[in-house]
Design an enzyme around this catalytic site. Structure first.
Site, PDB file in Angstrom:
ATOM      1  N   CYS A  37       0.809  -1.329  -0.093  1.00  0.00           N
ATOM      2  CA  CYS A  37      -0.146  -0.141  -0.149  1.00  0.00           C
ATOM      3  C   CYS A  37       0.788   1.180  -0.028  1.00  0.00           C
ATOM      4  CB  CYS A  37      -0.950  -0.158   1.194  1.00  0.00           C
ATOM      5  SG  CYS A  37      -2.249   1.361   1.484  1.00  0.00           S
ATOM      6  N   CYS A  88     -20.170   1.826   7.343  1.00  0.00           N
ATOM      7  CA  CYS A  88     -19.608   1.076   8.570  1.00  0.00           C
ATOM      8  C   CYS A  88     -18.272   1.675   8.723  1.00  0.00           C
ATOM      9  CB  CYS A  88     -19.472  -0.400   7.950  1.00  0.00           C
ATOM     10  SG  CYS A  88     -18.349  -1.115   9.001  1.00  0.00           S
ATOM     11  N   CYS A 127      -0.069   4.778   6.844  1.00  0.00           N
ATOM     12  CA  CYS A 127      -0.796   4.590   8.188  1.00  0.00           C
ATOM     13  C   CYS A 127      -0.006   3.739   9.054  1.00  0.00           C
ATOM     14  CB  CYS A 127      -2.033   3.843   7.833  1.00  0.00           C
ATOM     15  SG  CYS A 127      -3.220   4.839   6.786  1.00  0.00           S
ATOM     16  N   ARG A 147     -19.291  -4.032  16.476  1.00  0.00           N
ATOM     17  CA  ARG A 147     -18.457  -5.038  16.155  1.00  0.00           C
ATOM     18  C   ARG A 147     -17.047  -5.174  16.838  1.00  0.00           C
ATOM     19  NH1 ARG A 147     -17.701  -5.020  10.140  1.00  0.00           N
ATOM     20  NH2 ARG A 147     -20.210  -5.164  10.313  1.00  0.00           N
ATOM     21  N   CYS A 193      -0.543  -0.048  10.359  1.00  0.00           N
ATOM     22  CA  CYS A 193      -0.816  -0.885   9.308  1.00  0.00           C
ATOM     23  C   CYS A 193       0.249  -1.844   9.065  1.00  0.00           C
ATOM     24  CB  CYS A 193      -1.701  -0.205   8.095  1.00  0.00           C
ATOM     25  SG  CYS A 193      -2.490  -1.717   7.133  1.00  0.00           S
ATOM     26  N   CYS A 236     -17.017  -9.263   3.942  1.00  0.00           N
ATOM     27  CA  CYS A 236     -16.529  -7.912   3.712  1.00  0.00           C
ATOM     28  C   CYS A 236     -15.132  -8.103   2.724  1.00  0.00           C
ATOM     29  CB  CYS A 236     -15.717  -7.348   5.276  1.00  0.00           C
ATOM     30  SG  CYS A 236     -17.248  -7.254   6.540  1.00  0.00           S
ATOM     31  N   CYS A 285     -20.082  -6.277   2.036  1.00  0.00           N
ATOM     32  CA  CYS A 285     -19.443  -4.922   2.245  1.00  0.00           C
ATOM     33  C   CYS A 285     -18.191  -4.723   1.651  1.00  0.00           C
ATOM     34  CB  CYS A 285     -19.177  -4.888   4.028  1.00  0.00           C
ATOM     35  SG  CYS A 285     -18.722  -3.120   4.617  1.00  0.00           S
TER      36      CYS A 285
END
Length: 375
Positions: A65, A202, A69, A272, A72, A109, A142
């Protein structure tokens, strides 16, 4: 405790707690913890009974990626030894999703690493959604693909997506200290795009990144303002090779207080328990079911969860039941009606904040591998 009685009354009326009340939940002592869980449990049961919704993650594209972040393992410059692969084909993703559905998952998801999808990526994911829906008619899908451009949420909705996930993660005040390649406002904008397109929004948070109680309350109050249908609460998994690898500052008790605070602030929303529950809640996971009405089944994006069979046994042993495909998750007023109803020696406990690197297991099975998934 007057505070808890007040919060229960507010939760049953869907009234937002004050910032001070939310902070007070996080400040309660371990001696009061069971009282806090019992109080938040009343709110949870009022809106969701004893049902637990199961969700299953399929990592469509892992690693590499360009975003930075800090939390991550897939970030730019990450040295974590995770699986790295490009886009799964629709059939591969559908097979992975089918394993989760067979294990009891009601929602699948679909997640892909990256800043956000190109139009070609949206086409690819749309085909994956259609393939999954053709084979599993009742499953909710999702998508979680990063920041959305204009029109992309509508295209995903047209392809059959039911929801879109994009977490705020932390408070606006501290966001720039966690990520510099996009802004907190960018994330808010994507949640609003999903809402506007008719997708179920979400959006949640990550606890354990060194934030203060004030940060946690601020991000949850911001989520309440955005009004998502689902609020995933992640607990940081401190992967070796990431900037937050040494952030081992959560205890099971703190995790339960965080979940209770989220339930009081978002009483009628699907809360969740997401990534990191096995790492930080450990043997206290069954207590967390009294606060949250939804969990992920099996493995996460880049780390392994406990066995899907163990999840199902935990739910049954705690006196809860898996939510069926014919049951509507959210209360009727939110759906517009129509409801068919150990690292230390044996015998010693690790100290709070002591790294539990033995609990972080890199995912080596399921999507992107030749091994059977955990579901």
């Amino acid at each position: 405790m007057d505070l808890l009685n007040t919060l229960v009354d507010k939760g049953l009326r869907r009234e937002t707690p004050t910032r001070e009340e939310a902070l007070a939940v996080l400040a309660t002592s371990d001696d009061d913890l069971l009282d806090v869980v019992a109080a938040a449990g009343k709110v949870r049961r009022h809106w969701f009974g004893r049902r637990v919704k199961l969700n299953y993650l399929v990592n469509l594209k892992s690693g590499l990626c360009p975003e930075d972040c800090s939390y991550c393992s897939q970030r730019l410059g990450s040295e974590a030894g995770i699986l790295k692969y490009t886009w799964l084909k629709p059939d591969e993703a559908s097979e992975a999703a089918a394993a989760g559905v067979a294990g009891g998952a009601k929602r699948v998801c679909l997640v892909a690493s990256g800043r956000g999808p190109t139009d070609r990526d949206v086409d690819r994911v749309s085909q994956t959604i259609r393939t999954i829906k053709e084979r599993n008619e009742d499953v909710e899908v999702c998508a979680c693909l990063g920041l959305l451009s204009d029109g992309q949420a509508e295209r995903l909705r047209a392809a059959g997506a039911d929801a879109y996930n994009h977490n705020l993660n932390t408070s606006e005040a501290t966001y720039a200290g966690i990520t510099t390649t996009h802004t907190y406002a960018d994330r808010v904008d994507t949640v609003r795009k999903a809402h506007a397109a008719g997708l179920s929004a979400c959006s949640g948070l990550i606890a354990g990144m060194g934030e203060s109680d004030e940060d946690l309350v601020d991000v949850v109050l911001a989520l309440r303002e955005l009004d998502p249908d689902s609020v995933p609460v992640n607990f940081l998994i401190p992967f070796e090779g990431t900037p937050l690898a040494k952030e081992w500052n959560l205890t099971p008790q703190r995790c339960l207080r965080i979940l209770a605070m989220v339930r009081f602030v978002c009483p009628d929303v699907e809360v969740r328990i997401a990534g990191g529950r096995e790492v930080h809640l450990r043997t206290m996971q069954p207590l967390a079911l009294h606060l949250a009405n939804s969990i992920f089944l099996g493995d996460y994006l880049t780390s392994e969860g406990q066995a899907g069979k163990a999840d199902l046994e935990m739910i049954a042993d705690a006196g809860f039941e898996v939510e069926g495909a014919d049951q509507v998750t959210l209360p009727e007023h939110r759906t517009g009606g129509c409801s068919p109803q150990g690292g230390g020696p044996c015998g010693s406990a690790p100290r709070a904040g002591e790294p539990r690197t033995d609990l972080v297991a890199v995912r080596r099975r399921g999507a992107g591998t030749d091994l059977a998934p955990n579901a």
